[in-house]
Design an enzyme around this catalytic site. Sequence first.
Site, short mmCIF file in Angstrom:
data_model
loop_
_atom_site.label_atom_id
_atom_site.label_comp_id
_atom_site.label_asym_id
_atom_site.label_seq_id
_atom_site.Cartn_x
_atom_site.Cartn_y
_atom_site.Cartn_z
N LYS A 22 0.89 -1.26 0.15
CA LYS A 22 0.03 -0.12 0.12
C LYS A 22 0.81 1.21 0.21
O LYS A 22 0.73 2.17 -0.78
CB LYS A 22 -0.90 0.00 1.05
CG LYS A 22 -1.66 1.38 1.64
CD LYS A 22 -2.43 1.44 2.90
CE LYS A 22 -1.72 1.65 4.03
NZ LYS A 22 -1.58 3.13 4.42
N ASN A 23 1.90 1.36 0.71
CA ASN A 23 2.65 2.44 1.27
C ASN A 23 3.68 2.76 -0.28
O ASN A 23 4.29 3.79 -0.30
CB ASN A 23 3.43 2.47 2.22
CG ASN A 23 2.80 2.59 3.50
OD1 ASN A 23 1.37 2.93 3.25
ND2 ASN A 23 3.21 2.33 4.66
N CYS A 116 -5.60 12.69 12.56
CA CYS A 116 -6.29 11.54 12.27
C CYS A 116 -6.10 10.54 13.58
O CYS A 116 -5.81 11.03 14.54
CB CYS A 116 -5.77 10.78 10.94
SG CYS A 116 -4.00 9.94 11.36
N ARG A 121 -0.16 14.50 13.04
CA ARG A 121 0.38 14.42 11.70
C ARG A 121 0.41 15.56 10.95
O ARG A 121 -0.38 15.95 9.97
CB ARG A 121 -0.61 13.27 10.83
CG ARG A 121 -0.57 12.11 11.42
CD ARG A 121 -1.26 10.70 10.66
NE ARG A 121 -0.29 10.28 9.80
CZ ARG A 121 -0.50 9.12 9.28
NH1 ARG A 121 -1.67 8.50 9.28
NH2 ARG A 121 0.56 8.68 8.40
N ILE A 123 2.35 18.73 8.61
CA ILE A 123 2.65 18.51 7.35
C ILE A 123 3.84 19.73 7.10
O ILE A 123 4.08 19.93 5.95
CB ILE A 123 1.90 18.74 6.14
CG1 ILE A 123 0.78 19.94 6.31
CG2 ILE A 123 1.05 17.43 6.09
CD1 ILE A 123 0.07 20.05 5.15
N ASP A 124 4.30 20.28 8.15
CA ASP A 124 5.04 21.47 7.99
C ASP A 124 6.26 21.04 7.26
O ASP A 124 7.06 21.82 6.84
CB ASP A 124 5.75 21.73 9.51
CG ASP A 124 6.37 20.83 10.53
OD1 ASP A 124 5.63 19.61 10.40
OD2 ASP A 124 7.33 20.60 10.98
N ASP A 306 4.14 0.57 12.08
CA ASP A 306 2.86 -0.15 11.73
C ASP A 306 2.77 -1.41 12.03
O ASP A 306 1.75 -2.14 12.07
CB ASP A 306 2.97 -0.07 10.14
CG ASP A 306 2.77 1.46 9.43
OD1 ASP A 306 2.33 2.41 10.51
OD2 ASP A 306 2.89 1.67 8.15
N ARG A 398 -8.61 -0.55 4.47
CA ARG A 398 -7.59 0.34 3.96
C ARG A 398 -6.32 0.04 3.67
O ARG A 398 -5.50 0.48 2.87
CB ARG A 398 -7.39 1.49 5.09
CG ARG A 398 -8.71 2.24 5.20
CD ARG A 398 -8.71 3.60 5.90
NE ARG A 398 -7.28 4.07 5.79
CZ ARG A 398 -6.35 4.51 6.66
NH1 ARG A 398 -6.59 4.82 7.92
NH2 ARG A 398 -5.24 4.97 6.26
C1 UD1 Z 1 4.09 6.72 6.30
C2 UD1 Z 1 3.33 5.49 6.08
C3 UD1 Z 1 2.71 4.94 7.43
C4 UD1 Z 1 3.60 4.95 8.45
C5 UD1 Z 1 4.77 6.23 8.42
C6 UD1 Z 1 5.85 5.91 9.59
C7 UD1 Z 1 2.40 5.90 4.03
C8 UD1 Z 1 1.37 6.10 2.94
N1 UD1 Z 1 2.12 6.03 5.16
O1 UD1 Z 1 3.21 7.74 6.96
O2 UD1 Z 1 1.92 3.82 7.04
O3 UD1 Z 1 3.28 4.65 9.55
O4 UD1 Z 1 5.13 6.49 7.38
O5 UD1 Z 1 6.52 4.80 9.07
O6 UD1 Z 1 3.47 5.64 3.51
N2 UD1 Z 1 5.93 14.46 10.69
C9 UD1 Z 1 6.20 15.98 11.11
N3 UD1 Z 1 5.88 17.14 9.99
C10 UD1 Z 1 5.69 16.43 8.78
C11 UD1 Z 1 5.60 15.13 8.16
C12 UD1 Z 1 5.71 14.19 9.27
O7 UD1 Z 1 6.43 16.37 11.90
O8 UD1 Z 1 5.52 17.43 7.95
C13 UD1 Z 1 5.80 13.61 11.72
C14 UD1 Z 1 4.85 12.82 12.10
O9 UD1 Z 1 3.81 13.31 12.98
C15 UD1 Z 1 5.33 11.56 12.52
C16 UD1 Z 1 6.76 11.36 12.10
O10 UD1 Z 1 6.92 12.65 11.53
O11 UD1 Z 1 5.44 11.86 13.96
C17 UD1 Z 1 6.64 10.37 10.99
O12 UD1 Z 1 5.59 10.74 9.84
P1 UD1 Z 1 6.02 10.27 8.53
O13 UD1 Z 1 7.36 9.63 8.10
O14 UD1 Z 1 5.84 11.71 7.37
O15 UD1 Z 1 4.64 9.38 8.00
P2 UD1 Z 1 3.67 9.46 6.80
O16 UD1 Z 1 4.33 9.54 5.73
O17 UD1 Z 1 2.47 10.15 7.01
#
Ligand code: UD1
Length: 417
Positions: A22-23, A116, A121, A123-124, A306, A398
């Site tokens: 999926k990822n 969520c 989560r 997105i900064d 995960d 999902r």
């Molecule tokens: C992806 C995976 C998800 C997995 C996660 C961590 C996909 C579709 N999803 O999610 O299944 O659980 O990686 O392995 O691939 N963060 C920030 N700022 C940002 C982005 C992230 O602070 O802009 C933090 C998040 O809050 C979290 C950490 O970084 O604490 C990891 O998040 P991230 O690696 O971005 O996970 P996803 O890409 O959302």
Amino acid sequence: MTKLVVKGRRRLHGETTVQGAKNSALPILAAALLTGGENVFFNCPHLSDVEASCAILRYLGGTAKREDSALLVDCTGVDRWKIPDELMRKTRSSIVFLGAVLARTGRARLSLPGGCEIGMRPIDLHLRALRAMGAAISERHGYLDCKAPHGLHGAKITLSFPSVGATEDIMIAASTADGTTTISNAAREPEIGDLAAYLNKCGAKIYGAGEGVVVIDGVPSLSAAAHTMIPDRIVAATLLSCAAATGSELVLRGAVSAHLGAVISVLEEGGCRFACDGGDLRITAPERLKSLRVIRTMPYPGFPTDAQAPVMAAAATADGTSVMIENIFENRYRHVPALCRMGAQIRTEGKVAVIEGTRHLYGAKVEATDLRGAAALVTAALAAEGTGEITGVHYLERGYDGLEQTLTALGADVKKI
Ligand code: UD1
């Protein structure tokens, strides 16, 4: 209301093929936005998250349809840059469309994803990187409005945390940017390598994906390609947890053991034995699992967040006490009350969960509250005495392509009602 009815205490046996990741599928579908012509994707799992990404592609002007075992995606006609709120909300990973839409059209408007089930989560990191690449981004009324009228340009980006989504978003946007982009402290998950493999087939120039520093030389355009998604290591980890919880022997066909190193080493500590034969991974679990000691979730190649929930369900059946420390998401123990309802002895405090293994889990009526939590409840129900009923099945859909059929074929008694 759909529910899974699981009659527990059955040994699993036999072989099963692990579905596509999926990822990998989600960022690759977003990356397809940058390509002209027809992409042919193999091993793309049938999941509601994948369908949600296809719905976004169709809305933006592309086509996405299943034909035999392939998913055909053609984004030649893409001409829209706004993604409606209801499509954005269907999957949290839709934020990976931001860089793709911006790179493709020079504009993007989409709703802020917000928190969520498993945490805030933010997105900064995505926004900071795209701004460094020349995007003007405003956040108003819950929407992101992004412009890059003169296109994006290469930049040197250092991530303060190796975010998977941010690394992917930047790689996609940088593929057709003007000049070279360097991502330091990039995520190293295998799905990053899979995304780069696909983009490079389309004509991109990405070097070092899967390592801490990724370099992307922008190219003027990308053309469609055929690509087979890698096997899903989290689905594999879930099936390994099911085997570990039920004292079973299973063969996972197509599982890449190198992607499962941290999970395998934890389960080995619990007494499971593993054998790799070509593309097959065999697990032989002991009659009763031993405690797993201390597990810390970390970015890859560390133990994956995960896999925390399904492995916790296995640990709940073990002889002795295991400890988990969740370092990635702040709200990822929501499955614990349901596991406790089934007789598990688990206490949590902040990031830490202490799991005192018990011989007796019992089937109960429980509700899943997130994707991997749902997998944990299935794992526990397989090991439990009596019949368990799990609601919240849509979460499972999902990320797991026909889990109940897979488990049934392996000897479990699981029915979707
Ligand atoms: C992806 C995976 C998800 C997995 C996660 C961590 C996909 C579709 N999803 O999610 O299944 O659980 O990686 O392995 O691939 N963060 C920030 N700022 C940002 C982005 C992230 O602070 O802009 C933090 C998040 O809050 C979290 C950490 O970084 O604490 C990891 O998040 P991230 O690696 O971005 O996970 P996803 O890409 O959302």
